[in-house]
Scaffold this active site. Structure first.
Site, mmCIF file in Angstrom:
data_model
loop_
_atom_site.group_PDB
_atom_site.id
_atom_site.type_symbol
_atom_site.label_atom_id
_atom_site.label_comp_id
_atom_site.label_asym_id
_atom_site.label_seq_id
_atom_site.Cartn_x
_atom_site.Cartn_y
_atom_site.Cartn_z
ATOM 1 C CG HIS A 100 11.407 1.827 5.698
ATOM 2 N ND1 HIS A 100 10.732 1.127 4.704
ATOM 3 C CD2 HIS A 100 10.701 1.640 6.833
ATOM 4 C CE1 HIS A 100 9.657 0.563 5.231
ATOM 5 N NE2 HIS A 100 9.603 0.852 6.530
ATOM 6 C CG HIS A 139 12.589 -5.112 11.904
ATOM 7 N ND1 HIS A 139 11.927 -4.575 12.998
ATOM 8 C CD2 HIS A 139 11.661 -5.241 10.925
ATOM 9 C CE1 HIS A 139 10.667 -4.404 12.691
ATOM 10 N NE2 HIS A 139 10.456 -4.789 11.439
HETATM 11 P P1 ATP Z 1 2.691 -3.342 2.383
HETATM 12 O O1 ATP Z 1 1.742 -3.164 3.548
HETATM 13 O O2 ATP Z 1 2.109 -2.917 1.072
HETATM 14 O O3 ATP Z 1 3.339 -4.670 2.333
HETATM 15 P P2 ATP Z 1 4.511 -1.779 3.939
HETATM 16 O O4 ATP Z 1 4.164 -2.669 5.086
HETATM 17 O O5 ATP Z 1 5.960 -1.524 3.663
HETATM 18 O O6 ATP Z 1 3.885 -2.300 2.587
HETATM 19 P P3 ATP Z 1 2.926 0.102 5.309
HETATM 20 O O7 ATP Z 1 1.955 -1.007 5.635
HETATM 21 O O8 ATP Z 1 2.376 1.431 4.985
HETATM 22 O O9 ATP Z 1 3.827 -0.360 4.114
HETATM 23 O O10 ATP Z 1 3.898 0.216 6.540
HETATM 24 C C1 ATP Z 1 4.908 1.208 6.625
HETATM 25 C C2 ATP Z 1 5.912 0.767 7.647
HETATM 26 O O11 ATP Z 1 5.294 0.599 8.923
HETATM 27 C C3 ATP Z 1 6.557 -0.580 7.349
HETATM 28 O O12 ATP Z 1 7.878 -0.578 7.866
HETATM 29 C C4 ATP Z 1 5.716 -1.549 8.136
HETATM 30 O O13 ATP Z 1 6.431 -2.717 8.480
HETATM 31 C C5 ATP Z 1 5.381 -0.751 9.357
HETATM 32 N N1 ATP Z 1 4.079 -1.144 9.888
HETATM 33 C C6 ATP Z 1 2.938 -1.289 9.203
HETATM 34 N N2 ATP Z 1 1.921 -1.648 9.982
HETATM 35 C C7 ATP Z 1 2.428 -1.736 11.226
HETATM 36 C C8 ATP Z 1 1.884 -2.047 12.513
HETATM 37 N N3 ATP Z 1 0.615 -2.345 12.693
HETATM 38 N N4 ATP Z 1 2.733 -2.037 13.537
HETATM 39 C C9 ATP Z 1 4.012 -1.731 13.397
HETATM 40 N N5 ATP Z 1 4.597 -1.408 12.233
HETATM 41 C C10 ATP Z 1 3.825 -1.416 11.164
#
Ligand code: ATP
Ligand code: MG
Length: 170
Positions: free
Chosen positions: A39, A121
């Site tokens: 996504h 991205h």
């Molecule tokens: P995982 O953390 O299990 O590797 P994930 O990062 O895909 O999986 P989430 O951490 O719930 O799942 O994040 C959801 C989305 O939000 C992802 O696109 C992630 O890159 C983005 N994201 C997560 N944390 C942040 C943050 N602190 N700042 C900006 N974007 C974030």
């Protein structure tokens, strides 16, 4: 619950990206993002009470829903984050407008937003071991974005599972 707004691909597109971009990301090592999870995040909201969902759905209704077409032409490695991602060189004006309105709406409604500049991205791989600079993707991956989505992220022992809470066709 953990929530974020994203541009949301259909399953066929996610599968095509996952398979088609394998040759670009496999050599970097790391942990690939499963096809189901691909996504493009527009705003990460973090942990919020479920009672805030209605305000976010109302905000989604109020945003512009103009067509967005992205041309992804490179795979970048981001050393600091240790990730590889699919990137467009140009950000279309309709997407800039959408993100500006989204961020303004979030601030107005009292949600926390990141200060950092938006860089579209699609994360393809995490914890990469051999970062490369920027790999040109050929042929360019064109994406007519089907929808904006409000998504809940469930952290499970097997990784994140995403659930679409609200969806707006573009
Ligand atoms: P995982 O953390 O299990 O590797 P994930 O990062 O895909 O999986 P989430 O951490 O719930 O799942 O994040 C959801 C989305 O939000 C992802 O696109 C992630 O890159 C983005 N994201 C997560 N944390 C942040 C943050 N602190 N700042 C900006 N974007 C974030
Ligand atoms: Mg994460």
């Amino acid at each position: 619950m953990r929530l974020f707004f994203a541009l949301w691909p259909d399953p066929g597109t996610r599968k095509a990206w996952h398979d088609g971009l394998a040759p670009y990301v496999m050599p970097l090592g790391g942990r690939r993002v499963p096809a189901d999870n691909l996504h493009l995040t527009l705003a990460f909201l973090g942990e919020l009470p479920g009672s805030r969902i209605n305000a976010l759905l109302a905000l989604g209704d109020d945003l512009p829903h103009d067509p967005v077409i992205l041309r992804f032409d490179r795979v970048e490695s981001w050393k600091k984050q240790g990730l590889a991602c699919l990137r467009p060189t140009d950000t279309p004006a309709a997407l800039v407008r959408l993100v500006e309105r989204l961020h303004a709406g979030l601030v107005l409604a009292g949600f926390p937003v990141e200060a950092r500049h938006f860089k579209p991205h699609v994360t393809l791989s995490r914890q990469i071991v051999i970062p490369s600079e920027s790999l040109p993707v050929w042929p360019v991956v064109e994406w007519r974005v089907p929808a904006l989505a409000l998504v809940r992220s469930e952290l499970t022992p097997d990784g994140s599972v995403y659930h679409v809470v609200g969806e707006w066709p573009l």
